[in-house]
Design an enzyme around this catalytic site. Structure first.
Site, PDB file in Angstrom:
ATOM      1  N   TRP A  48      26.364  49.345  42.549  1.00  0.00           N
ATOM      2  CA  TRP A  48      25.946  48.761  43.498  1.00  0.00           C
ATOM      3  C   TRP A  48      26.737  49.171  45.308  1.00  0.00           C
ATOM      4  CZ3 TRP A  48      31.094  45.757  45.140  1.00  0.00           C
ATOM      5  CH2 TRP A  48      32.549  46.923  45.223  1.00  0.00           C
ATOM      6  N   ASP A  49      26.616  50.926  45.031  1.00  0.00           N
ATOM      7  CA  ASP A  49      27.297  50.801  46.149  1.00  0.00           C
ATOM      8  C   ASP A  49      26.434  50.807  48.019  1.00  0.00           C
ATOM      9  OD1 ASP A  49      28.632  52.446  43.684  1.00  0.00           O
ATOM     10  OD2 ASP A  49      28.967  53.201  45.656  1.00  0.00           O
ATOM     11  N   GLU A  96      37.464  48.955  38.120  1.00  0.00           N
ATOM     12  CA  GLU A  96      37.575  49.121  37.060  1.00  0.00           C
ATOM     13  C   GLU A  96      38.339  49.495  36.141  1.00  0.00           C
ATOM     14  OE1 GLU A  96      34.877  52.132  37.774  1.00  0.00           O
ATOM     15  OE2 GLU A  96      32.868  51.355  37.823  1.00  0.00           O
ATOM     16  N   LYS A 131      41.940  49.497  40.813  1.00  0.00           N
ATOM     17  CA  LYS A 131      41.318  51.185  41.593  1.00  0.00           C
ATOM     18  C   LYS A 131      40.974  50.507  42.744  1.00  0.00           C
ATOM     19  CE  LYS A 131      37.648  54.204  40.226  1.00  0.00           C
ATOM     20  NZ  LYS A 131      37.143  54.264  39.027  1.00  0.00           N
ATOM     21  N   GLN A 132      40.650  49.775  43.268  1.00  0.00           N
ATOM     22  CA  GLN A 132      39.532  49.629  44.693  1.00  0.00           C
ATOM     23  C   GLN A 132      39.464  48.576  44.951  1.00  0.00           C
ATOM     24  OE1 GLN A 132      36.213  50.556  41.587  1.00  0.00           O
ATOM     25  NE2 GLN A 132      35.423  49.988  44.127  1.00  0.00           N
TER      26      GLN A 132
HETATM   27  C1  BGC Z   1      33.317  52.982  41.793  1.00  0.00           C
HETATM   28  C2  BGC Z   1      32.816  52.248  41.689  1.00  0.00           C
HETATM   29  C3  BGC Z   1      30.916  52.766  42.275  1.00  0.00           C
HETATM   30  C4  BGC Z   1      31.157  53.814  41.899  1.00  0.00           C
HETATM   31  C5  BGC Z   1      29.481  55.383  42.099  1.00  0.00           C
HETATM   32  C6  BGC Z   1      33.221  54.363  41.148  1.00  0.00           C
HETATM   33  O1  BGC Z   1      33.871  55.389  40.792  1.00  0.00           O
HETATM   34  O2  BGC Z   1      34.815  52.543  40.839  1.00  0.00           O
HETATM   35  O3  BGC Z   1      32.633  50.675  42.714  1.00  0.00           O
HETATM   36  O4  BGC Z   1      29.728  52.052  42.285  1.00  0.00           O
HETATM   37  O5  BGC Z   1      32.362  54.852  41.504  1.00  0.00           O
HETATM   38  O6  BGC Z   1      30.117  55.046  43.298  1.00  0.00           O
END
Ligand code: BGC
Length: 613
Positions: free
Chosen positions: A211-212, A350, A471-472
């Site tokens: 989704w970046d 995540e 995590k984020q």
């Molecule tokens: C992140 C995701 C991201 C992916 C690719 C993961 O570590 O949690 O949000 O899309 O990395 O960058």
């Protein structure tokens, strides 16, 4: 940059205090293998079939190969020239050997030019013929370099950013801009290219698309909307694969996969490598259905910013409609019949793929997913009503839409559930408030870098699902994507009264419970804090900016740069600190300069949008 098919190298050798024979070997490495990602050590690392070499009567060496599985034909032609000589050298296969008598103090100039072509390029007979033709017409090094510099100069005149009084941050921003523009260069050539999470500089995540792009488009759209358009078309071309995925899973519309590549099928791995203990853990991140919402969001923002009605009517509406349709079919009425819920999903965080004791089952009513789904449903209705007369009729017929379906989206978009904690904080998902608090200080003291708590807790036999930690940015992503005014409208429409004090309370709650295990996290957090705590915002921004320069994720930069964070930080300077917003047919300006910056940090002009007033 003036011609993405060409690369050139010039080497000058001077024998300062010596004379004699110099041997120069120039060639093409036909034994390239993929050995960059630790987690992929067990996989087949040879992605190319053995190369076939040939020579032209001139000094050009050609190597042709094919990718193992997809059979893409690749040709690389190389011309090596030594100043003052015309011969092809000795050697065999892909190697050329030159012997030169060097005189003391006399410089020798060696020029190597390479042309790459593939069977996916436009206007080719075979990749081999095309690579040779490109080498044939390639100018000498000086001219190629001049054109390259000129092309970057033109790009820099629209993308360059100067941060007054902050040269190091300015340099970091240039580095990020460089990476984003090289990683998206194929889009300017109208190739079928998406946005891999790790750019083009490493094999991490196997080149997959997540989704970046949500973090990348805004930086491009204000300067080169054609790039965003081309990259969104990559998603449009994979709409049928997303439709198939939805149908197979028992839903309607289009279900974009969390990770995908060439043909858009779901390629999310089902296991994750724990670099701490070498174990493989079950990976349920395929439950991140929100990837489709990021695409729909980006389609609408692109349209809002550019007014590109041609894109909207030919592709955008179909994307919005099919994604809205999927989320409408995912939503189920709850017991009271008053509200709709979305169950068994993962939000961007995540660290929560389920409830305590039920890892992998997903969570219910993830705030980010529901709020964004409500917004996307409303935008899909708005978009579906853009065409008029016969155009509307034929589009609605083709997509099998009617008023009843739009009414059902309207109802869902007004009644999706958002859960709040008892003190008004927006809950990441239903049940989050009941989770245990985490011992941040203890873990910090024990492990130092605790970004990847999932890996740490798993190696201890525990699970992040048990705790209030992320995590984020998850809930806070909504403050990143929407202005305060927009959010007020969204909550009003959903029938929730969002009191002003709930926003800082929510921000504070999650900020102190986030490990920033993804580089995207600090981008979102620094954005969210820009108006309430500039100093903290700037500090997070600086850390986000250094993600790859300092390899802050503990060794992951070697597997590829983090493109979302790179583009996100560049975008922040313009849209967040510079305060440029494009919505409702207007350009909104409300700068909030970083602390200590006396003037607007932008040296670039924002090209006029058709909608400015
Ligand atoms: C992140 C995701 C991201 C992916 C690719 C993961 O570590 O949690 O949000 O899309 O990395 O960058």
């Amino acid at each position: 940059m003036a011609d993405p098919h060409l690369a050139a190298l010039e080497v000058e050798v001077t024998a300062v205090d010596w004379a004699g024979t110099l041997e120069i070997e120039s060639g093409i490495n036909t034994a390239v293998s993929n050995r960059n990602a630790a987690a992929d050590a067990a996989l087949n690392r040879l992605h190319l079939r053995p190369g076939r070499c040939s020579r032209t009567p001139g000094a050009t060496v050609l190597v042709e190969t094919d990718t193992n599985q997809s059979g893409i034909h690749i040709a690389l032609a190389v011309r090596t020239r030594l100043a003052g000589r015309t011969d092809a050298g000795a050697g065999s296969g892909a190697r050329q050997l030159f012997k030169v008598q060097l005189k003391r103090g006399m410089p020798l100039i060696i020029e190597k030019t390479a042309a790459l072509a593939t069977s996916r390029d436009y206007a080719v007979s075979t990749a081999g013929l095309d690579a040779l033709a490109r080498i044939d017409r390639a100018a000498g090094f000086a001219e190629l370099l001049a054109r390259h510099v000129d092309a970057w100069g033109r790009l820099w005149s629209v993308f360059g950013i100067e941060l007054a009084g902050r040269p190091r941050s300015g340099m970091a921003l240039s580095l990020q801009t460089f990476h984003v523009l090289t990683a998206t260069a194929a889009a300017s050539d109208d190739q079928d290219a998406g946005i891999p999470a790790r750019g083009l500089h490493g094999e991490g995540y196997r080149g997959h698309i997540f989704w970046d792009e949500l973090f990348v488009y805004p930086m491009l759209t204000l300067r080169r909307p054609d790039l965003t358009r081309s990259l969104l078309l990559y998603r449009f071309r994979r709409l049928d694969a997303a439709r198939d995925a939805a149908r197979r899973a028992g839903f309607r519309g289009a279900m974009y996969p969390w990770q995908s590549g060439s043909d858009g099928r779901d390629e999310t791995p089902t296991t994750l490598f724990n670099t701490r203990d070498g174990d493989w853990i079950s990976d349920h991140s395929y439950r991140q259905r929100h990837v489709g919402l990021a695409i729909a969001y980006s389609v609408w923002r692109y349209y809002q910013t550019t007014g590109d009605i041609d894109f909207l009517t030919r592709y955008g509406i179909e994307l919005l409609v099919e994604i809205a349709r999927f989320f409408a079919s995912l939503a189920t009425p709850d017991e009271t019949g008053n509200r709709f819920s979305i169950d068994s999903v993962m939000g961007p965080d995540e660290f929560h793929d389920g409830y305590p004791g039920n890892s992998g089952g997903g969570v219910r009513n993830n705030a980010y997913t529901n709020i964004l789904a409500a917004w996307v449903l409303a935008r899909a209705i708005e978009a579906a009503e853009v065409p008029t007369g016969g155009d509307r009729e034929s589009l609605w017929n083709r997509l099998g839409m009617d008023e009843a379906e739009l009414n059902s989206w309207d109802a869902i978009s007004r009644r999706l559930t958002v859960v709040f904690h008892s003190d008004g904080v927006i809950s990441q998902f239903e049940g989050y408030e009941k989770l245990k608090e985490f011992d941040w200080e203890g873990y910090q003291a024990r492990y130092g870098n605790i970004g990847r708590l999932d890996l740490i807790l798993q190696s201890e036999g525990d699970s992040t699902n048990n705790y209030r930690l992320s995590k984020q940015a998850d809930v806070l992503m909504i403050f990143y994507l929407f202005s305060a005014e927009e959010l007020q409208d969204i909550f009003d429409r959903l029938g929730y009264h969002l009191r002003p004090q709930q926003i800082p309370r929510t921000v504070h709650f999650y900020l102190s419970r986030t490990s920033h295990g993804s580089t995207l996290s600090r981008v979102a957090h620094s954005w969210v804090l820009a108006r309430s705590n500039r100093r903290k915002s700037w500090s997070l921004f600086r850390q986000a900016l250094d993600s790859d320069l300092d390899d802050t994720q503990g060794g992951t930069t070697a597997e590829g740069i983090h493109l979302g964070a790179m583009a996100g930080t560049v975008d922040m300077v313009l849209r967040c600190y510079g305060g440029v917003e494009t919505r409702d047919g207007a350009l909104w300006l409300h700068p909030v300069l970083p602390p200590g910056t006396a003037r607007c940090p932008l040296s670039t002009a924002v090209p006029g949008s058709a909608h400015q007033r």
